[in-house]
Scaffold this motif. Structure first.
Motif, PDB file in Angstrom:
ATOM      1  N   THR A 207       0.821  -1.213   0.000  1.00  0.00           N
ATOM      2  CA  THR A 207       0.000   0.000   0.000  1.00  0.00           C
ATOM      3  C   THR A 207       0.854   1.263   0.000  1.00  0.00           C
ATOM      4  OG1 THR A 207      -1.547  -1.228   1.397  1.00  0.00           O
ATOM      5  CG2 THR A 207      -1.933   1.136   1.186  1.00  0.00           C
ATOM      6  N   PHE A 208       1.859   1.303   0.833  1.00  0.00           N
ATOM      7  CA  PHE A 208       2.525   2.587   1.102  1.00  0.00           C
ATOM      8  C   PHE A 208       3.877   2.759   0.421  1.00  0.00           C
ATOM      9  CE2 PHE A 208       0.062   1.835   5.161  1.00  0.00           C
ATOM     10  CZ  PHE A 208      -0.972   2.672   4.790  1.00  0.00           C
ATOM     11  N   PHE A 209       4.511   1.669   0.043  1.00  0.00           N
ATOM     12  CA  PHE A 209       5.874   1.775  -0.487  1.00  0.00           C
ATOM     13  C   PHE A 209       5.830   1.623  -2.004  1.00  0.00           C
ATOM     14  CE2 PHE A 209       7.685   0.024   3.801  1.00  0.00           C
ATOM     15  CZ  PHE A 209       7.339   1.216   4.424  1.00  0.00           C
ATOM     16  N   ASN A 210       5.391   2.684  -2.631  1.00  0.00           N
ATOM     17  CA  ASN A 210       5.098   2.543  -4.042  1.00  0.00           C
ATOM     18  C   ASN A 210       5.804   3.508  -4.955  1.00  0.00           C
ATOM     19  OD1 ASN A 210       3.673   0.825  -5.625  1.00  0.00           O
ATOM     20  ND2 ASN A 210       1.812   1.104  -4.424  1.00  0.00           N
TER      21      ASN A 210
ATOM     22  N   ALA B 262       8.986  12.367  12.708  1.00  0.00           N
ATOM     23  CA  ALA B 262       8.778  13.806  12.471  1.00  0.00           C
ATOM     24  C   ALA B 262       9.584  14.302  11.269  1.00  0.00           C
ATOM     25  CB  ALA B 262       9.165  14.586  13.730  1.00  0.00           C
ATOM     26  N   HIS B 263      10.763  13.711  11.054  1.00  0.00           N
ATOM     27  CA  HIS B 263      11.612  14.122   9.937  1.00  0.00           C
ATOM     28  C   HIS B 263      11.128  13.622   8.590  1.00  0.00           C
ATOM     29  CE1 HIS B 263      15.011  15.765  12.200  1.00  0.00           C
ATOM     30  NE2 HIS B 263      15.432  16.170  11.018  1.00  0.00           N
ATOM     31  N   ASN B 264      10.174  12.725   8.597  1.00  0.00           N
ATOM     32  CA  ASN B 264       9.797  12.030   7.356  1.00  0.00           C
ATOM     33  C   ASN B 264       8.308  12.121   7.083  1.00  0.00           C
ATOM     34  OD1 ASN B 264      12.242  10.512   6.203  1.00  0.00           O
ATOM     35  ND2 ASN B 264      12.383  10.164   8.414  1.00  0.00           N
ATOM     36  N   GLN B 265       7.753  13.335   7.215  1.00  0.00           N
ATOM     37  CA  GLN B 265       6.303  13.405   7.102  1.00  0.00           C
ATOM     38  C   GLN B 265       5.803  13.257   5.673  1.00  0.00           C
ATOM     39  OE1 GLN B 265       4.270  15.816   9.909  1.00  0.00           O
ATOM     40  NE2 GLN B 265       6.050  15.894  11.242  1.00  0.00           N
ATOM     41  N   GLU B 266       6.734  13.154   4.723  1.00  0.00           N
ATOM     42  CA  GLU B 266       6.299  12.908   3.348  1.00  0.00           C
ATOM     43  C   GLU B 266       6.307  11.424   2.989  1.00  0.00           C
ATOM     44  OE1 GLU B 266       8.436  15.622   0.798  1.00  0.00           O
ATOM     45  OE2 GLU B 266       7.620  17.246   2.028  1.00  0.00           O
ATOM     46  N   SER B 267       6.705  10.592   3.932  1.00  0.00           N
ATOM     47  CA  SER B 267       6.593   9.152   3.650  1.00  0.00           C
ATOM     48  C   SER B 267       5.988   8.455   4.861  1.00  0.00           C
ATOM     49  CB  SER B 267       7.946   8.547   3.276  1.00  0.00           C
ATOM     50  OG  SER B 267       8.965   9.071   4.042  1.00  0.00           O
ATOM     51  N   VAL B 268       5.552   7.239   4.630  1.00  0.00           N
ATOM     52  CA  VAL B 268       4.971   6.480   5.738  1.00  0.00           C
ATOM     53  C   VAL B 268       6.102   5.797   6.513  1.00  0.00           C
ATOM     54  CG1 VAL B 268       3.480   4.518   6.340  1.00  0.00           C
ATOM     55  CG2 VAL B 268       2.765   6.131   4.564  1.00  0.00           C
TER      56      VAL B 268
ATOM     57  N   GLY C  22       9.810   5.514   2.047  1.00  0.00           N
ATOM     58  CA  GLY C  22       9.150   4.908   3.212  1.00  0.00           C
ATOM     59  C   GLY C  22      10.210   4.338   4.133  1.00  0.00           C
ATOM     60  N   ILE C  23       9.800   4.091   5.381  1.00  0.00           N
ATOM     61  CA  ILE C  23      10.755   3.595   6.385  1.00  0.00           C
ATOM     62  C   ILE C  23      10.069   2.498   7.198  1.00  0.00           C
ATOM     63  CG2 ILE C  23      11.941   4.224   8.555  1.00  0.00           C
ATOM     64  CD1 ILE C  23      12.402   7.007   7.321  1.00  0.00           C
TER      65      ILE C  23
ATOM     66  N   ILE D 140      13.041   2.534  -0.093  1.00  0.00           N
ATOM     67  CA  ILE D 140      12.627   2.528   1.314  1.00  0.00           C
ATOM     68  C   ILE D 140      13.873   2.238   2.143  1.00  0.00           C
ATOM     69  CG2 ILE D 140      10.276   1.823   0.778  1.00  0.00           C
ATOM     70  CD1 ILE D 140      11.075  -0.994   1.947  1.00  0.00           C
ATOM     71  N   LEU D 141      13.789   2.562   3.437  1.00  0.00           N
ATOM     72  CA  LEU D 141      14.940   2.379   4.328  1.00  0.00           C
ATOM     73  C   LEU D 141      14.585   1.434   5.470  1.00  0.00           C
ATOM     74  CD1 LEU D 141      15.940   6.167   4.793  1.00  0.00           C
ATOM     75  CD2 LEU D 141      16.796   4.573   3.052  1.00  0.00           C
ATOM     76  N   PHE D 142      15.482   0.500   5.735  1.00  0.00           N
ATOM     77  CA  PHE D 142      15.395  -0.289   6.971  1.00  0.00           C
ATOM     78  C   PHE D 142      16.801  -0.716   7.360  1.00  0.00           C
ATOM     79  CE2 PHE D 142      14.091  -3.017   3.360  1.00  0.00           C
ATOM     80  CZ  PHE D 142      15.003  -4.054   3.419  1.00  0.00           C
TER      81      PHE D 142
END
Ligand code: PMP
Length: 350
Positions: free
Chosen positions: A95-98, A170-176, A146-147, A103-105
């Motif tokens: 849904t969110f990582f599109n 807070a630093h990543n409000q443009e991604s989920v 996304g993260i 994405i980061l992990f």
């Protein structure tokens, strides 16, 4: 190569922990809870009527969502459920990582993230943990699609203070940002309340660990209603994620017994702290775990060797043949008796 093979998707599949069966074995390899689910679960199971199974389950999982809403004081529209947190996370990835952004992990983390990213063709980057296995929050301040990170992290058991997790959100409000709280009940403060402040935060939890119900496959997520609505859109289109009737009913039941839940957690934490003491005495080093496992390395003996020796005794722990962590064992916290047997064997063996 067969003619059709050129067209198919190939994945390096997830390698799950072994599930050996037997009366005498001590199973400390997949972070299950050594204690049974709350007594009310058994009673509810005995009252279940076979005729229920004739019909399809409620796709909206109402009984479980209502029970979660009550237990976690969260509006029903802020809750999503699925077939274990593995599936909740898989739906969230879809849904969110599109975007085309990676994405980061963390590089040392739950190994399923990489499998899903590959499966769903999501690009990813894996910032390295520091020398003490801590997540460096600054690594997550770069552009991304996304993260996701577990808190406490697995397999290290290290907890990131909630304030640092909040900095990342807070630093990543443009991604989920997904915080995977599979182990949070064993010693950390949940980020669930932060979902009221940050629309981009999804907090995922599971009934597999702290609630002793890994076999029922129950997972849930908390987030802004808009995030939850998006998850449901994907889920209903996909529809292999509808939970079965026993899981819905028994999961709801498990949430009613707060006292049993707290008592079990306390016992596991206490056993964990005792184990830290004797592991140290036996020459192991380990990050200070806040989860229901300890990620330990011996000063002199190779982890793989210890793992094999334990297997011969029918004691199963997890060994990852993976760069950077291939001299570590992940030992799930069992009952005091099981841990005592582990201690006695290691003391002789080392
Ligand atoms: N996240 C983490 C960090 C885990 O270790 C696990 C368990 N292997 C899961 C999620 C998935 O748990 P489940 O699907 O049983 O809810």
């Amino acid at each position: 190569m067969r003619p059709w093979e050129a067209n198919i998707r190939r994945v390096a599949p997830y390698v799950p922990g072994e599930q050996p069966k037997g009366e005498k074995l001590i199973k400390l390899n997949t972070n299950e809870n050594p204690y049974p689910p709350a007594p009310g679960v058994r009673e509810a199971m005995e009252r279940m009527d076979c005729d229920w199974f004739r019909k399809y389950p409620d796709p909206a999982a109402t009984v479980l969502i209502k029970a979660l809403s009550k237990a976690y004081e969260a509006d029903e529209e802020r809750i999503f459920v699925g077939v274990g947190s593995d599936d909740v996370i898989a739906v969230a990835f879809m849904t969110f990582f599109n975007s085309h952004k990676p994405i980061l992990f963390p590089d040392v983390s739950y190994s399923f993230y990489k499998v899903w990213a590959d499966l769903f063709k999501i690009p990813y980057e894996t910032p390295a943990l520091d020398m003490e296995f801590r997540i460096k929050k600054e690594d997550y301040y770069r552009e991304n699609g996304g993260i996701i990170f577990p808190n406490p992290n697995a397999p290290t058991g290290l907890l990131m203070p909630l304030s640092e997790a909040e900095d990342i959100i807070a630093h990543n409000q443009e991604s989920v940002v997904i915080v995977d709280e599979a182990y949070i009940d064993f010693g950390g403060e949940s980020a669930i309340r932060l979902t009221e402040k940050y629309e981009n935060l999804l907090v995922v939890q599971t009934f597999s660990k702290s609630r002793s119900m890994a076999g029922m496959r129950i997972g849930c997520a908390f987030g802004h209603p808009e995030l939850i609505r998006r998850l449901n859109d994907v889920k209903y289109s996909y529809n292999s994620y509808t939970m079965n009737i026993p899981s819905l009913v028994l999961g709801a039941k498990a949430l009613e017994d707060e006292r049993y839940f707290m008592d079990t957690l306390k016992k596991i934490r206490c056993t964990r702290e005792t184990a830290k003491g004797w592991l140290k005495e036996l020459g192991f080093t380990f990050p200070d775990s806040m989860a229901n496992f300890i990620f330990a390395s011996h000063r002199e003996r190779r982890a793989e060797e210890i793992y094999m020796a334990l297997r011969e005794q029918n004691i199963f722990v997890r060994y990852f043949k993976q760069p950077r962590i291939d001299n570590y064992l992940r030992i799930t916290i069992g009952t005091d008796e099981e841990m005592e047997k582990l201690y006695r064997f290691l003391k002789e063996y080392l």
